[in-house]
Design a protein around this motif. Structure first.
Motif, PDB file in Angstrom:
ATOM      1  N   GLU A  73      86.340   1.646 -15.916  1.00 52.48           N
ATOM      2  CA  GLU A  73      85.202   0.771 -16.221  1.00 52.48           C
ATOM      3  C   GLU A  73      84.651   0.094 -14.966  1.00 52.48           C
ATOM      4  O   GLU A  73      83.450  -0.166 -14.863  1.00 52.48           O
ATOM      5  N   VAL A  74      85.526  -0.170 -13.987  1.00 52.77           N
ATOM      6  CA  VAL A  74      85.073  -0.755 -12.726  1.00 52.77           C
ATOM      7  C   VAL A  74      84.290   0.289 -11.925  1.00 52.77           C
ATOM      8  O   VAL A  74      83.222   0.005 -11.374  1.00 52.77           O
ATOM      9  N   GLU A  75      84.808   1.502 -11.871  1.00 53.57           N
ATOM     10  CA  GLU A  75      84.118   2.587 -11.167  1.00 53.57           C
ATOM     11  C   GLU A  75      82.741   2.835 -11.794  1.00 53.57           C
ATOM     12  O   GLU A  75      81.728   2.958 -11.096  1.00 53.57           O
ATOM     13  N   LYS A  76      82.689   2.881 -13.117  1.00 57.88           N
ATOM     14  CA  LYS A  76      81.425   3.123 -13.825  1.00 57.88           C
ATOM     15  C   LYS A  76      80.418   2.018 -13.504  1.00 57.88           C
ATOM     16  O   LYS A  76      79.250   2.288 -13.204  1.00 57.88           O
ATOM     17  N   ALA A  77      80.852   0.767 -13.526  1.00 55.70           N
ATOM     18  CA  ALA A  77      79.958  -0.356 -13.230  1.00 55.70           C
ATOM     19  C   ALA A  77      79.456  -0.293 -11.784  1.00 55.70           C
ATOM     20  O   ALA A  77      78.275  -0.572 -11.518  1.00 55.70           O
ATOM     21  N   ALA A  78      80.326   0.097 -10.859  1.00 60.39           N
ATOM     22  CA  ALA A  78      79.919   0.196  -9.451  1.00 60.39           C
ATOM     23  C   ALA A  78      78.855   1.266  -9.264  1.00 60.39           C
ATOM     24  O   ALA A  78      77.855   1.049  -8.558  1.00 60.39           O
ATOM     25  N   TYR A  79      79.032   2.408  -9.900  1.00 57.53           N
ATOM     26  CA  TYR A  79      78.049   3.484  -9.753  1.00 57.53           C
ATOM     27  C   TYR A  79      76.744   3.152 -10.461  1.00 57.53           C
ATOM     28  O   TYR A  79      75.682   3.615 -10.040  1.00 57.53           O
ATOM     29  N   GLU A  80      76.792   2.335 -11.503  1.00 56.73           N
ATOM     30  CA  GLU A  80      75.560   1.941 -12.184  1.00 56.73           C
ATOM     31  C   GLU A  80      74.694   1.031 -11.312  1.00 56.73           C
ATOM     32  O   GLU A  80      73.475   1.114 -11.344  1.00 56.73           O
ATOM     33  N   ILE A  81      75.326   0.171 -10.505  1.00 57.11           N
ATOM     34  CA  ILE A  81      74.564  -0.747  -9.657  1.00 57.11           C
ATOM     35  C   ILE A  81      74.213  -0.129  -8.300  1.00 57.11           C
ATOM     36  O   ILE A  81      73.313  -0.601  -7.608  1.00 57.11           O
ATOM     37  N   LEU A  82      74.878   0.940  -7.925  1.00 55.50           N
ATOM     38  CA  LEU A  82      74.676   1.542  -6.607  1.00 55.50           C
ATOM     39  C   LEU A  82      73.216   1.860  -6.292  1.00 55.50           C
ATOM     40  O   LEU A  82      72.752   1.556  -5.185  1.00 55.50           O
ATOM     41  N   PRO A  83      72.435   2.438  -7.199  1.00 57.17           N
ATOM     42  CA  PRO A  83      71.036   2.731  -6.855  1.00 57.17           C
ATOM     43  C   PRO A  83      70.244   1.494  -6.426  1.00 57.17           C
ATOM     44  O   PRO A  83      69.336   1.593  -5.600  1.00 57.17           O
ATOM     45  N   GLU A  84      70.588   0.327  -6.947  1.00 58.62           N
ATOM     46  CA  GLU A  84      69.892  -0.904  -6.574  1.00 58.62           C
ATOM     47  C   GLU A  84      70.228  -1.339  -5.148  1.00 58.62           C
ATOM     48  O   GLU A  84      69.467  -2.096  -4.536  1.00 58.62           O
ATOM     49  N   LEU A  85      71.366  -0.897  -4.634  1.00 60.97           N
ATOM     50  CA  LEU A  85      71.807  -1.306  -3.304  1.00 60.97           C
ATOM     51  C   LEU A  85      71.280  -0.408  -2.195  1.00 60.97           C
ATOM     52  O   LEU A  85      71.324  -0.784  -1.025  1.00 60.97           O
ATOM     53  N   LEU A  86      70.797   0.779  -2.562  1.00 62.73           N
ATOM     54  CA  LEU A  86      70.341   1.747  -1.565  1.00 62.73           C
ATOM     55  C   LEU A  86      68.846   1.605  -1.319  1.00 62.73           C
ATOM     56  O   LEU A  86      68.078   1.368  -2.244  1.00 62.73           O
ATOM     57  N   PRO A  87      68.416   1.777  -0.062  1.00 61.66           N
ATOM     58  CA  PRO A  87      66.976   1.720   0.204  1.00 61.66           C
ATOM     59  C   PRO A  87      66.273   2.946  -0.378  1.00 61.66           C
ATOM     60  O   PRO A  87      66.893   3.982  -0.605  1.00 61.66           O
ATOM     61  N   GLU A  88      64.986   2.804  -0.601  1.00 62.30           N
ATOM     62  CA  GLU A  88      64.193   3.928  -1.081  1.00 62.30           C
ATOM     63  C   GLU A  88      64.190   5.023  -0.016  1.00 62.30           C
ATOM     64  O   GLU A  88      64.057   4.726   1.176  1.00 62.30           O
ATOM     65  N   PRO A  89      64.336   6.286  -0.417  1.00 57.99           N
ATOM     66  CA  PRO A  89      64.226   7.375   0.565  1.00 57.99           C
ATOM     67  C   PRO A  89      62.836   7.373   1.203  1.00 57.99           C
ATOM     68  O   PRO A  89      61.840   7.129   0.535  1.00 57.99           O
ATOM     69  N   ASP A  90      62.793   7.592   2.513  1.00 59.35           N
ATOM     70  CA  ASP A  90      61.501   7.597   3.203  1.00 59.35           C
ATOM     71  C   ASP A  90      61.264   8.907   3.951  1.00 59.35           C
ATOM     72  O   ASP A  90      60.347   9.003   4.774  1.00 59.35           O
ATOM     73  N   GLY A  91      62.094   9.909   3.691  1.00 59.06           N
ATOM     74  CA  GLY A  91      61.903  11.209   4.333  1.00 59.06           C
ATOM     75  C   GLY A  91      62.525  11.333   5.704  1.00 59.06           C
ATOM     76  O   GLY A  91      62.505  12.397   6.295  1.00 59.06           O
ATOM     77  N   THR A  92      63.072  10.263   6.231  1.00 56.67           N
ATOM     78  CA  THR A  92      63.723  10.337   7.543  1.00 56.67           C
ATOM     79  C   THR A  92      65.229  10.411   7.347  1.00 56.67           C
ATOM     80  O   THR A  92      65.754   9.942   6.335  1.00 56.67           O
ATOM     81  N   PRO A  93      65.945  10.984   8.320  1.00 57.27           N
ATOM     82  CA  PRO A  93      67.403  11.018   8.193  1.00 57.27           C
ATOM     83  C   PRO A  93      67.971   9.601   8.202  1.00 57.27           C
ATOM     84  O   PRO A  93      67.387   8.703   8.823  1.00 57.27           O
ATOM     85  N   PRO A  94      69.084   9.391   7.515  1.00 54.13           N
ATOM     86  CA  PRO A  94      69.684   8.042   7.541  1.00 54.13           C
ATOM     87  C   PRO A  94      70.122   7.695   8.959  1.00 54.13           C
ATOM     88  O   PRO A  94      70.577   8.551   9.716  1.00 54.13           O
ATOM     89  N   ALA A  95      69.954   6.451   9.327  1.00 56.66           N
ATOM     90  CA  ALA A  95      70.340   5.988  10.658  1.00 56.66           C
ATOM     91  C   ALA A  95      71.666   5.263  10.576  1.00 56.66           C
ATOM     92  O   ALA A  95      71.894   4.463   9.678  1.00 56.66           O
TER      93      ALA A  95
END
Length: 103
Positions: A36-58
Motif C-alpha cells: 500500500e505504501v508502494e502504490k501510494a508512492a507511485y500514484e503521487i510520482l507523476p505530480e513530482l516529475l516535471p513536464e517532458p519538454d523534449g530535451t534529455p534529462p539533465a
C-alpha cells in the motif's frame, strides 16, 4: 540501536508521465516496502516529475562524489562507532580538486 545497512531492492525502470525512472527501494523491513505504501508512492510520482519538454534529462553528476563521501563519512563517524565522533565527521572532507577519478 546500532547502525546497520538497510535492505535494498532494485525493481526495473519504469516510465511515468513521459519520464524514465530508475527505482531503488530502501526499507528497514527485510520483507520490503508494504504494497500500500508502494502504490501510494507511485500514484503521487507523476505530480513530482516535471513536464517532458523534449530535451534529455539533465543531471549534474559532479555533485554525486561529495554526496557519496558525506553519506559514508556520516556512517563512519556518527552511526557505526559505539560513541559518535562529530569532530571526526566535520574533519572528514573530500580533498579539493576535481570530482572525477576518485575510485
Amino acid at each position: 540501536m546500532p547502525f546497520s545497512e538497510k535492505p535494498l531492492t532494485v525493481p526495473p525502470p519504469i516510465e511515468v508521465a513521459g519520464r524514465h525512472v530508475k527505482r531503488y527501494h530502501v526499507t528497514a523491513d527485510p520483507a520490503g516496502i508494504a504494497p500500500e505504501v508502494e502504490k501510494a508512492a507511485y500514484e503521487i510520482l507523476p505530480e513530482l516529475l516535471p513536464e517532458p519538454d523534449g530535451t534529455p534529462p539533465a543531471t549534474f553528476v559532479g555533485e554525486l562524489p561529495p554526496i557519496l563521501h558525506e553519506r559514508d563519512a556520516w556512517v563512519r563517524h556518527l552511526l557505526a562507532p559505539r560513541v559518535p565522533d562529530l569532530d571526526a565527521y566535520l574533519a572528514d572532507s573530500l580533498p579539493e580538486g576535481t570530482t572525477g577519478d576518485r575510485s
